[in-house]
Design an enzyme around this catalytic site. Sequence first.
Site, PDB file in Angstrom:
ATOM      1  N   GLY A  16      32.589  60.453  62.562  1.00 50.37           N
ATOM      2  CA  GLY A  16      32.096  59.235  61.929  1.00 50.37           C
ATOM      3  C   GLY A  16      32.980  58.681  60.820  1.00 50.37           C
ATOM      4  N   TYR A 141      14.968  57.534  55.652  1.00 48.73           N
ATOM      5  CA  TYR A 141      16.409  57.391  55.359  1.00 48.73           C
ATOM      6  C   TYR A 141      16.620  56.249  54.356  1.00 48.73           C
ATOM      7  CZ  TYR A 141      21.258  55.899  56.442  1.00 48.73           C
ATOM      8  OH  TYR A 141      22.570  55.502  56.380  1.00 48.73           O
TER       9      TYR A 141
HETATM   10  N1  LIG Z   1      26.794  54.390  60.714  1.00 52.97           N
HETATM   11  C1  LIG Z   1      26.184  53.456  60.004  1.00 52.97           C
HETATM   12  O1  LIG Z   1      25.748  52.416  60.534  1.00 52.97           O
HETATM   13  C2  LIG Z   1      26.009  53.613  58.524  1.00 52.97           C
HETATM   14  C3  LIG Z   1      25.546  52.498  57.810  1.00 52.97           C
HETATM   15  C4  LIG Z   1      25.386  52.611  56.440  1.00 52.97           C
HETATM   16  C5  LIG Z   1      25.677  53.795  55.807  1.00 52.97           C
HETATM   17  N2  LIG Z   1      26.104  54.873  56.526  1.00 52.97           N
HETATM   18  C6  LIG Z   1      26.384  56.106  55.786  1.00 52.97           C
HETATM   19  O2  LIG Z   1      27.708  56.527  56.057  1.00 52.97           O
HETATM   20  C7  LIG Z   1      27.778  57.951  55.980  1.00 52.97           C
HETATM   21  C8  LIG Z   1      28.364  58.491  57.262  1.00 52.97           C
HETATM   22  O3  LIG Z   1      27.625  57.966  58.344  1.00 52.97           O
HETATM   23  P1  LIG Z   1      28.109  58.174  59.855  1.00 52.97           P
HETATM   24  O4  LIG Z   1      27.525  57.084  60.668  1.00 52.97           O
HETATM   25  O5  LIG Z   1      29.557  58.436  59.874  1.00 52.97           O
HETATM   26  O6  LIG Z   1      27.287  59.514  60.190  1.00 52.97           O
HETATM   27  P2  LIG Z   1      27.583  60.709  61.206  1.00 52.97           P
HETATM   28  O7  LIG Z   1      28.615  60.315  62.209  1.00 52.97           O
HETATM   29  O8  LIG Z   1      26.237  61.133  61.663  1.00 52.97           O
HETATM   30  O9  LIG Z   1      28.229  61.819  60.286  1.00 52.97           O
HETATM   31  C9  LIG Z   1      27.477  62.398  59.263  1.00 52.97           C
HETATM   32  C10 LIG Z   1      28.375  63.451  58.645  1.00 52.97           C
HETATM   33  O10 LIG Z   1      27.662  64.036  57.554  1.00 52.97           O
HETATM   34  C11 LIG Z   1      27.717  65.454  57.738  1.00 52.97           C
HETATM   35  N3  LIG Z   1      26.624  66.118  57.043  1.00 52.97           N
HETATM   36  C12 LIG Z   1      25.284  65.918  57.177  1.00 52.97           C
HETATM   37  N4  LIG Z   1      24.615  66.748  56.359  1.00 52.97           N
HETATM   38  C13 LIG Z   1      25.563  67.494  55.710  1.00 52.97           C
HETATM   39  C14 LIG Z   1      25.504  68.511  54.752  1.00 52.97           C
HETATM   40  N5  LIG Z   1      24.331  68.995  54.282  1.00 52.97           N
HETATM   41  N6  LIG Z   1      26.676  69.037  54.277  1.00 52.97           N
HETATM   42  C15 LIG Z   1      27.859  68.586  54.736  1.00 52.97           C
HETATM   43  N7  LIG Z   1      27.975  67.646  55.679  1.00 52.97           N
HETATM   44  C16 LIG Z   1      26.828  67.098  56.151  1.00 52.97           C
HETATM   45  C17 LIG Z   1      27.688  65.637  59.237  1.00 52.97           C
HETATM   46  O11 LIG Z   1      28.076  66.958  59.563  1.00 52.97           O
HETATM   47  P3  LIG Z   1      27.527  67.693  60.914  1.00 52.97           P
HETATM   48  O12 LIG Z   1      28.396  67.208  62.040  1.00 52.97           O
HETATM   49  O13 LIG Z   1      27.676  69.134  60.598  1.00 52.97           O
HETATM   50  O14 LIG Z   1      26.082  67.264  61.078  1.00 52.97           O
HETATM   51  C18 LIG Z   1      28.703  64.583  59.629  1.00 52.97           C
HETATM   52  O15 LIG Z   1      30.001  65.026  59.399  1.00 52.97           O
HETATM   53  C19 LIG Z   1      26.362  58.437  55.679  1.00 52.97           C
HETATM   54  O16 LIG Z   1      26.210  58.601  54.288  1.00 52.97           O
HETATM   55  C20 LIG Z   1      25.516  57.273  56.175  1.00 52.97           C
HETATM   56  O17 LIG Z   1      24.267  57.238  55.526  1.00 52.97           O
HETATM   57  C21 LIG Z   1      26.285  54.807  57.869  1.00 52.97           C
END
Ligand SMILES: NC(=O)c1ccc[n+]([C@@H]2O[C@H](COP(=O)([O-])OP(=O)(O)OC[C@H]3O[C@@H](n4cnc5c(N)ncnc54)[C@H](OP(=O)(O)O)[C@@H]3O)[C@@H](O)[C@H]2O)c1
Length: 241
Positions: A16, A141
């Site tokens: 991600g 969330y």
């Molecule tokens: N995608 C969107 O549309 C969007 C929009 C707004 C904000 N965001 C924010 O952007 C950030 C990344 O989102 P993403 O879409 O890239 O999510 P993602 O692909 O689901 O990746 C989440 C990452 O966080 C890690 N993680 C979760 N819990 C953890 C913990 N306790 N300790 C260490 N690592 C942990 C996961 O590791 P594992 O693989 O081990 O689970 C993964 O590497 C988040 O903060 C999300 O809220 C995303």
Amino acid sequence: MELRGATALVTGTNRGIGRHFALELLARGARVYATARRPELVDVPGADVLRLDITDPASVAAAAEAAGDVDLLVNNAASTAGGNLVTGDLDAIRTTMDSNYYGTLAMIRAFAPILARNGGGAVLNVLSGVAWQTVDGNTAYAAAKSAQWGLTNGVRVELAGQGTLVAALVPGLVATTTMKEFARDAGLDLGAEAMTEPADLVRIALDGLEAGEIEILDGLAVVAKRSLSGPPRALELPTAS
Ligand SMILES: NC(=O)c1ccc[n+]([C@@H]2O[C@H](COP(=O)([O-])OP(=O)(O)OC[C@H]3O[C@@H](n4cnc5c(N)ncnc54)[C@H](OP(=O)(O)O)[C@@H]3O)[C@@H](O)[C@H]2O)c1
């Protein structure tokens, strides 16, 4: 802050947005600690890979011990599941709050003295537009992101005295696998134009950080923030026809 020559630690870099942060920071001339709960899954050539679970105090302390030269902390890792607050699974709701709020806070508490020692530096927290406009189907969330926004604002005030810039990246919808799966499962028909590509988002974020901005928003987040001046209402997402 100047990223060339900086030393950054990024959480959640095995997939991600976090992976793109690590890659783009390296491209801009920073040294990067690419961290993940499962470091064997990290694919970021040129980074120093560390195991890190942000909700595990021993793991956070070990990362701080190993990365004492950090001057940029990027708090990206979080659980984005959660579900709805009233009917959802309480464990999932807790996990979401634990990672977004307490995990981010644990990282900041562990690294604040390191940042101070290294000249102030910066913290970049990855929030979401749902901090400002809740979303039915994932209200837990959204609430966790609202809490993380409050945390970011509080920490900014507290760390100003040591010269640490505390910035928020506030994206709307980002085209990661997690987001695409969420949309598919919820029957949402999110066209590509509604979503920001992760690589583009990260460039916007790091440009903003280099310019000293404290809140860096994409288009959808601008709309969400504007909505704060009126009565609260949920974000409207298109449903698949
Ligand atoms: N995608 C969107 O549309 C969007 C929009 C707004 C904000 N965001 C924010 O952007 C950030 C990344 O989102 P993403 O879409 O890239 O999510 P993602 O692909 O689901 O990746 C989440 C990452 O966080 C890690 N993680 C979760 N819990 C953890 C913990 N306790 N300790 C260490 N690592 C942990 C996961 O590791 P594992 O693989 O081990 O689970 C993964 O590497 C988040 O903060 C999300 O809220 C995303």
